[in-house]
Design an enzyme around this catalytic site. Structure first.
Site, short mmCIF file in Angstrom:
data_model
loop_
_atom_site.label_atom_id
_atom_site.label_comp_id
_atom_site.label_asym_id
_atom_site.label_seq_id
_atom_site.Cartn_x
_atom_site.Cartn_y
_atom_site.Cartn_z
NE ARG A 56 71.54 147.75 55.33
CZ ARG A 56 72.18 146.68 54.89
NH1 ARG A 56 73.18 146.81 54.02
NH2 ARG A 56 71.84 145.48 55.30
CG HIS B 8 49.17 154.68 44.34
ND1 HIS B 8 48.07 153.97 43.92
CD2 HIS B 8 50.18 154.30 43.52
CE1 HIS B 8 48.40 153.21 42.89
NE2 HIS B 8 49.68 153.39 42.63
CE LYS C 31 69.03 144.31 53.50
NZ LYS C 31 69.42 143.67 52.26
CG LEU D 297 71.93 147.88 50.57
CD1 LEU D 297 70.58 148.58 50.71
CD2 LEU D 297 71.80 146.43 51.00
NE ARG E 160 46.20 148.61 44.47
CZ ARG E 160 46.31 149.58 43.56
NH1 ARG E 160 45.35 150.45 43.39
NH2 ARG E 160 47.40 149.66 42.82
CD GLU F 54 73.60 147.09 44.88
OE1 GLU F 54 74.10 146.85 45.98
OE2 GLU F 54 72.47 147.60 44.74
CE1 TYR G 23 65.28 144.11 51.41
CE2 TYR G 23 66.17 142.26 52.64
CZ TYR G 23 66.15 143.04 51.50
OH TYR G 23 67.00 142.76 50.47
C1 LIG Z 1 71.31 144.68 46.46
C2 LIG Z 1 72.21 144.33 47.60
N1 LIG Z 1 73.44 144.86 47.63
C3 LIG Z 1 74.31 144.57 48.62
C4 LIG Z 1 73.97 143.70 49.65
C5 LIG Z 1 74.95 143.39 50.73
O1 LIG Z 1 74.58 144.01 51.95
P1 LIG Z 1 75.01 143.37 53.35
O2 LIG Z 1 76.50 143.25 53.32
O3 LIG Z 1 74.55 144.38 54.34
O4 LIG Z 1 74.33 142.05 53.47
C6 LIG Z 1 72.68 143.14 49.66
C7 LIG Z 1 72.29 142.22 50.74
O5 LIG Z 1 71.23 141.68 50.79
C8 LIG Z 1 71.78 143.46 48.62
O6 LIG Z 1 70.55 142.94 48.59
#
Ligand SMILES: Cc1ncc(COP(=O)(O)O)c(C=O)c1O
Length: 288
Positions: A50, A100, A145, A201, A98, A177, A31
């Site tokens: 991304r 995998h 993501k 991320l 279903r 993070e 997403y």
């Molecule tokens: C785990 C995670 N890290 C970092 C970010 C920040 O990313 P962005 O600046 O692209 O929103 C997000 C945003 O949803 C996130 O879910």
């Protein structure tokens, strides 16, 4: 509310998918969330890049070229009654019996919605926010993501349980993070953030802070940050598409650093605000 599902714009209540969708069964999808100011998406090209990387990561073909994504996103934005939006879109591996292994010949499910953009309150910006800390127990591809977010959901709930906005996570003694944001620190006037690797991320807002720091001549280092260094920093910031840039002023229930947003935060916050798309009338009168 008008949403987009598999080629159609529909009322939210008419948008339906099968319970066999692999997004529902396996969390098998990716997403994006793009902030929109004055109906103009912020750094859309970077979000689409991304998305491509996340899709490659999970070996799912991109259903649309960037130009088509952009056209759908702009149409969805135009169909909402509000100016500032958060466009959420996800692609799953579609509907199949279903099993995998990847199904053959199944079209992906593409869903998109746009909500009012909930940016931080003036009080959160002025006073900073509270975070808690925890071990990062997620998998080893936090750089994609994916919609499989249970690790992030648990981390975020831990923060909520403690009246905090985020959980800042550490893995093997290093800062990674937060549950839904990147984390940056400041030490002796230098902005320091963990490098882009598989453990975080690659945030579009985090990228924006480097670009803004570089253009303003602010020192910036991307390198691993130890837990001790993070906890002893002069400032700590969160960055994300909905939080923009926020200062951490309480950590694990105690005042963090000076207990109020620091001077580097104020500088970055102003730079970030100035970088956001302006109202179209403001743009044309400024150009005139
Ligand atoms: C785990 C995670 N890290 C970092 C970010 C920040 O990313 P962005 O600046 O692209 O929103 C997000 C945003 O949803 C996130 O879910």
């Amino acid at each position: 509310m008008t949403v987009y599902l598999n080629g159609k714009f529909l009322a939210l209540e008419d948008a339906k998918i099968s319970v066999l969708d692999r997004g529902f069964i396996y969390g098998d999808g990716v997403y994006e969330l793009v902030p929109v100011y004055h109906r103009q998406p912020y750094r859309l090209a970077q979000h689409l890049a991304r998305l491509r990387r996340s899709l490659e990561g999970i070996r799912l073909a991109n259903p649309h070229p960037d130009a088509r994504w952009e056209a759908i996103i702009r149409e969805l934005i135009a169909r909402q009654p509000f100016e500032h939006q958060g466009v959420y879109f996800q692609v799953t591996r579609g509907v199949a019996k279903r099993d995998h292994t990847f199904p053959a010949g199944v079209p992906p499910t593409v869903f998109m919605m746009s909500n009012p953009l909930a940016t931080p309150s003036a009080e959160q910006v002025e006073r900073g926010v509270a975070v808690v800390t925890a071990a990062d127990e997620r998998w080893l591809h936090c750089d994609w993501k994916t919609i499989s977010l249970v690790g992030n959901v648990l981390a975020r709930q831990l923060a909520a349980d403690h009246g905090a906005v985020e959980t800042v996570m550490f893995r093997d003694g290093y800062l990674t993070e937060a549950s839904a944001s990147n984390v940056l620190i400041v030490k002796r006037g230098t902005i320091i953030a963990p490098p882009k690797d598989n453990l975080i991320l690659p945030g579009i807002t985090y990228d924006a802070t480097w670009d803004l720091a570089r253009d303003a001549g602010l020192p910036f280092e991307l390198r691993p940050v130890t837990k001790d260094e993070a906890l002893g920093a002069d400032e700590m910031w969160l960055s994300s598409s909905t939080k923009e840039v926020l200062a951490v002023t309480t950590l694990d229930g105690k005042p963090f650093a000076a207990g109020r947003p620091g001077p580097m935060f104020r500088r970055m916050y102003a730079l970030f605000q100035a970088s956001k798309p302006k109202a179209r009338s403001a743009v044309s009168s400024a150009d005139a």
